[in-house]
Design a protein around this motif. Structure first.
Motif, short mmCIF file in Angstrom:
data_model
loop_
_atom_site.label_atom_id
_atom_site.label_comp_id
_atom_site.label_asym_id
_atom_site.label_seq_id
_atom_site.Cartn_x
_atom_site.Cartn_y
_atom_site.Cartn_z
N LYS A 64 0.84 -1.21 0.00
CA LYS A 64 0.00 0.00 0.00
C LYS A 64 0.87 1.25 0.00
CE LYS A 64 -3.91 -2.12 2.34
NZ LYS A 64 -4.60 -2.27 3.64
N ASN A 65 1.91 1.25 0.82
CA ASN A 65 2.81 2.41 0.84
C ASN A 65 3.50 2.60 -0.50
OD1 ASN A 65 2.21 3.00 3.52
ND2 ASN A 65 3.87 1.73 4.30
N LEU A 66 3.90 1.51 -1.13
CA LEU A 66 4.54 1.62 -2.44
C LEU A 66 3.54 2.06 -3.51
CD1 LEU A 66 6.88 -1.50 -2.33
CD2 LEU A 66 7.55 0.91 -2.25
N MET A 67 2.27 1.65 -3.38
CA MET A 67 1.26 2.10 -4.34
C MET A 67 1.05 3.61 -4.23
SD MET A 67 -1.85 -0.64 -4.78
CE MET A 67 -2.07 -1.00 -3.05
N VAL A 68 1.03 4.13 -3.01
CA VAL A 68 0.89 5.58 -2.82
C VAL A 68 2.04 6.28 -3.53
CG1 VAL A 68 1.00 7.43 -1.11
CG2 VAL A 68 -0.45 5.44 -0.70
N ASP A 69 3.25 5.79 -3.33
CA ASP A 69 4.42 6.38 -4.01
C ASP A 69 4.28 6.28 -5.53
OD1 ASP A 69 5.52 6.87 -1.53
OD2 ASP A 69 6.93 5.18 -1.61
N HIS A 70 3.80 5.15 -6.00
CA HIS A 70 3.62 4.92 -7.43
C HIS A 70 2.64 5.92 -8.02
CE1 HIS A 70 3.01 2.64 -11.17
NE2 HIS A 70 1.72 2.83 -10.97
N TRP A 71 1.48 6.09 -7.38
CA TRP A 71 0.47 7.00 -7.91
C TRP A 71 0.94 8.45 -7.81
CZ3 TRP A 71 -2.03 4.47 -11.11
CH2 TRP A 71 -2.54 3.21 -10.86
N ARG A 72 1.65 8.77 -6.75
CA ARG A 72 2.19 10.12 -6.63
C ARG A 72 3.18 10.39 -7.75
NH1 ARG A 72 4.00 10.55 -1.32
NH2 ARG A 72 2.21 11.78 -0.76
N ARG A 73 4.05 9.43 -8.01
CA ARG A 73 5.03 9.57 -9.09
C ARG A 73 4.32 9.74 -10.43
NH1 ARG A 73 7.93 5.74 -6.94
NH2 ARG A 73 7.09 4.09 -8.24
N ARG A 74 3.29 8.94 -10.65
CA ARG A 74 2.52 9.05 -11.91
C ARG A 74 1.90 10.44 -12.06
NH1 ARG A 74 0.77 3.94 -14.37
NH2 ARG A 74 2.79 2.98 -14.68
N ALA A 75 1.31 10.96 -11.00
CA ALA A 75 0.69 12.28 -11.05
C ALA A 75 1.73 13.36 -11.32
CB ALA A 75 -0.05 12.57 -9.74
N LEU A 76 2.90 13.22 -10.72
CA LEU A 76 3.97 14.17 -10.94
C LEU A 76 4.47 14.10 -12.38
CD1 LEU A 76 5.44 16.27 -9.27
CD2 LEU A 76 7.07 14.52 -8.58
N GLU A 77 4.63 12.88 -12.90
CA GLU A 77 5.05 12.71 -14.29
C GLU A 77 4.04 13.33 -15.25
OE1 GLU A 77 5.60 8.51 -14.81
OE2 GLU A 77 7.45 8.49 -13.65
N LYS A 78 2.76 13.10 -14.96
CA LYS A 78 1.70 13.65 -15.82
C LYS A 78 1.74 15.18 -15.81
CE LYS A 78 -3.24 13.59 -16.61
NZ LYS A 78 -4.36 14.15 -15.92
N ALA A 79 1.87 15.76 -14.62
CA ALA A 79 1.94 17.23 -14.52
C ALA A 79 3.16 17.76 -15.27
CB ALA A 79 1.98 17.65 -13.06
N TRP A 80 4.29 17.05 -15.16
CA TRP A 80 5.51 17.47 -15.84
C TRP A 80 5.33 17.39 -17.35
CZ3 TRP A 80 9.38 20.37 -16.11
CH2 TRP A 80 10.53 20.09 -16.85
N LEU A 81 4.72 16.32 -17.84
CA LEU A 81 4.49 16.19 -19.28
C LEU A 81 3.53 17.26 -19.79
CD1 LEU A 81 4.32 12.29 -19.63
CD2 LEU A 81 6.17 13.83 -20.38
N GLU A 82 2.53 17.60 -18.99
CA GLU A 82 1.60 18.67 -19.37
C GLU A 82 2.33 20.01 -19.43
OE1 GLU A 82 -1.55 18.32 -16.50
OE2 GLU A 82 -2.41 16.57 -17.52
#
Length: 165
Positions: A64-82
């Protein structure tokens, strides 16, 4: 008989279950396989002195802790790509710089996430909204000295990134 704290035993007895559980949570087998591997890497790096009473609860907590990190990383990557997509082509950084910027953003996010909420909020008010310490003190309903301490703590944490790398 292998102990419940033995990583080999944990892997043998619970890997298939963990991966199935992660597939249901993540929605795809690729991310689930990566996260399951990361869970067992964490298990390997931790020292266990007592047998685990509930190995699946232990593994799922790590997951669960790793999933939180994973989704946070994904959101950050998406914002960066935008952000990159909105830039004029002439100002777009080279691929190596893009990766460096993204890695730096992830490190900053990790540092900010480790801060206590009022410290993080004070830092973000100062850095993103341009608030002064007196404005932060008023917004957070704390003394000026406390607002200054919050900013100082956050800055020290961010500066520590320069020395970890």
């Amino acid at each position: 008989m292998a102990s419940h704290t033995d990583p080999r035993s944990l892997f043998t007895n619970h890997h298939a279950w963990l991966q199935s559980w992660l597939v249901r949570k993540m929605g795809n087998s690729f991310d689930a396989a990566d996260l399951a591997q990361d869970v067992f890497m964490r298990v390997l790096t931790r020292q266990h002195t007592q047998p685990l009473g509930e190995p699946r609860a232990y593994l799922s907590t790590i997951a669960k802790n790793l999933m939180v990190d994973h989704w946070r990383r994904r959101a950050l990557e998406k914002a960066w790509l935008e952000t990159l997509a909105a830039m004029p082509e002439a100002e777009t950084p080279a691929p190596e710089q893009r990766l460096m910027f993204l890695e730096t953003l992830m490190e900053i996010d990790r540092v900010l996430d480790a801060l206590k909420p009022p410290v993080r909020k004070a830092f973000l008010l100062a850095q993103l909204d341009g608030y002064t310490c007196p404005q932060i003190a008023k917004e957070l309903q704390v003394s000026l000295a406390t607002a200054e301490r919050y900013i100082s703590r956050a800055l020290k944490q961010c500066y520590s990134l320069r020395f970890e790398s």
